[in-house]
Enzyme design. Structure first.
Site, short mmCIF file in Angstrom:
data_model
loop_
_atom_site.label_atom_id
_atom_site.label_comp_id
_atom_site.label_asym_id
_atom_site.label_seq_id
_atom_site.Cartn_x
_atom_site.Cartn_y
_atom_site.Cartn_z
N SER A 1 -100.08 39.87 -12.76
CA SER A 1 -100.00 38.74 -11.85
C SER A 1 -100.64 37.50 -12.48
CB SER A 1 -100.64 39.12 -10.51
OG SER A 1 -100.35 38.18 -9.52
N ASP B 1 -90.49 41.42 -5.24
CA ASP B 1 -91.62 40.59 -5.69
C ASP B 1 -91.14 39.16 -5.86
OD1 ASP B 1 -93.82 39.44 -6.90
OD2 ASP B 1 -93.73 40.66 -8.72
N HIS C 1 -94.97 43.42 -5.39
CA HIS C 1 -96.03 42.75 -6.13
C HIS C 1 -97.40 43.39 -5.83
CE1 HIS C 1 -97.63 39.43 -8.50
NE2 HIS C 1 -98.68 39.51 -7.71
#
Length: 401
Positions: free
Chosen positions: A187, A341, A371
């Site tokens: 991320s 995501d 995610h």
């Protein structure tokens, strides 16, 4: 803690729905273990509602409460690893070294945690880093970079870069092969890994990075209306609005102009045209658009907003915007994406950019992933099988280097 948190979360969600008008979110049918994800969603929304309540009552900020909930806990001794907390060029790090003897020097992995540049810590990712170190038999260095909004861009990037350079200059102390150093992150950590990799690509005074591992990375803040943003806008753990919120917190330390950024009025037409060759739905394979993509209405550019966010065009903040001269020098890459995501298309666009520039890419796509799924590995009963598959795909790539 979990037994206490769940009733509070359920109560907070009910109160938030009534008092704050929080929207409801739909869990896609194809996602891994949708019932469990609904429970995660309840905790997520409940935590947010409790944080808002605490902030309104002046007890603590919502971000401070969120960090407390996410901080993780200290783990006991690992029989297979030496673990020590150090500082690399004044940046706190945690080093994981396998205890087993090795025939030669090991690979070294610099790990940057996720959390939107706002959340996350060494403890939050302790289980993930232990697993990577044990299973890949590698030395792992987890970096505790400074967090926003207290420390805005480029603080996190500079900490990650400085820690990486320190490690590469002192690599003999850790039994690591200087030709086998990898940067890795998930991320926001994937964003930082990509930025560090680009910065080091042209350095002749340091060993070349062996690879970069980017786990559902966020790589641009020009377009929050790509197909994945439209399709997955309400899928946990990262909602579309929160993605813009985190980017603005990292950039400026506040979330002003979030609506304009979401709409796309923050980028001048000439720059949007310039970057369209890299940031465009046209570069997304058609199979990723079958869940529906709406044509966007024309949005007027707002110069005042651009003045506050123009650093979004810097590659150290948005690595997808780096010039080809940099991208073609990048090391072998691993990119993991998740179907459900909002950041899926950032990974797909970067994959194309790397391949167009002759960089070898291993791509792993979790068709039922969402995610943040890897960060939930062995986390308070919230693990998902797809997350374990994704984590093992990273380990398998590392072992093949």
């Amino acid at each position: 803690l979990l037994l206490l948190l769940l009733p509070l979360a359920a109560l907070a969600v009910a109160l938030a729905t009534v008092l704050l008008g929080l929207p409801s979110y739909d869990i896609p049918p194809g996602v891994n273990q949708p019932a469990k994800l609904r429970l995660v969603l309840a905790v997520l929304l409940g935590t947010a509602a409790l944080g808002r309540f605490l902030e309104k009552t002046g007890l603590c900020s919502q971000i401070t409460f969120g960090r407390y909930v996410r901080q993780g806990r200290k783990l006991g001794v690992d029989p297979k690893l030496f673990i020590q907390d150090l500082q690399f060029n004044k940046v706190p790090v945690r080093v994981y070294q396998p205890k087993a003897t090795s025939d030669g020097r090991r690979r070294g992995i610099i790990f940057f945690h996720g959390g939107g540049w706002v959340f996350g810590s060494l403890d939050t990712y302790e289980k993930v880093c232990r697993y990577i170190s044990r299973e890949s038999e590698s030395v792992v260095v987890s970096v505790q970079y400074r967090l926003a909004p207290e420390h805005i861009y480029p603080a996190a990037y500079e900490d990650c870069l400085n820690a990486t350079i320190h490690f590469m200059k002192n690599i003999e102390h850790y039994g690591v092969d200087p030709a086998n150093v990898i940067v890795c992150g998930d991320s926001a950590g994937g964003n930082l890994a990509a930025a560090v990799s680009q910065t080091l690509a042209g350095r002749s005074d340091l060993p070349k990075l062996r690879a970069q591992v980017l786990i559902y990375p966020g790589l641009q803040a020009l377009d929050f209306n790509l197909p994945s943003y439209q399709q997955n806008r309400g899928v946990p753990l990262l909602f579309r609005e929160r993605a813009a919120f985190f980017a603005l917190q990292y950039l400026n330390g506040d979330a002003l102009h979030m609506q304009e950024v979401l709409e796309g009025s923050h980028i001048p037409p000439d720059l949007r045209l310039k970057y369209r060759k890299w940031v465009s739905p046209d570069n997304i394979p058609e199979k990723f658009k079958v869940r529906g993509v709406k044509p966007l209405k024309s949005i007027d550019f707002i110069a005042e907003v651009y003045e506050t966010v123009k650093r979004f065009c810097e590659p150290n903040l948005c690595p997808l915007l780096a010039e080809d001269a940099i991208v073609h020098q990048l090391p072998e890459s691993f990119i993991l994406t998740c179907e459900y995501d909002v950041l899926r298309d950032d990974g797909l666009l970067y994959k194309k950019r790397l391949e167009d520039n002759g960089v070898r890419v291993t791509w792993y796509h979790l068709e039922d992933g969402f995610h943040g799924i890897i960060s939930l590995y062995d986390y308070c009963g919230f693990s998902f099988p797809a997350g374990k598959r994704g984590l093992d795909s990273v380990v398998n790539f590392l072992k093949g280097l």
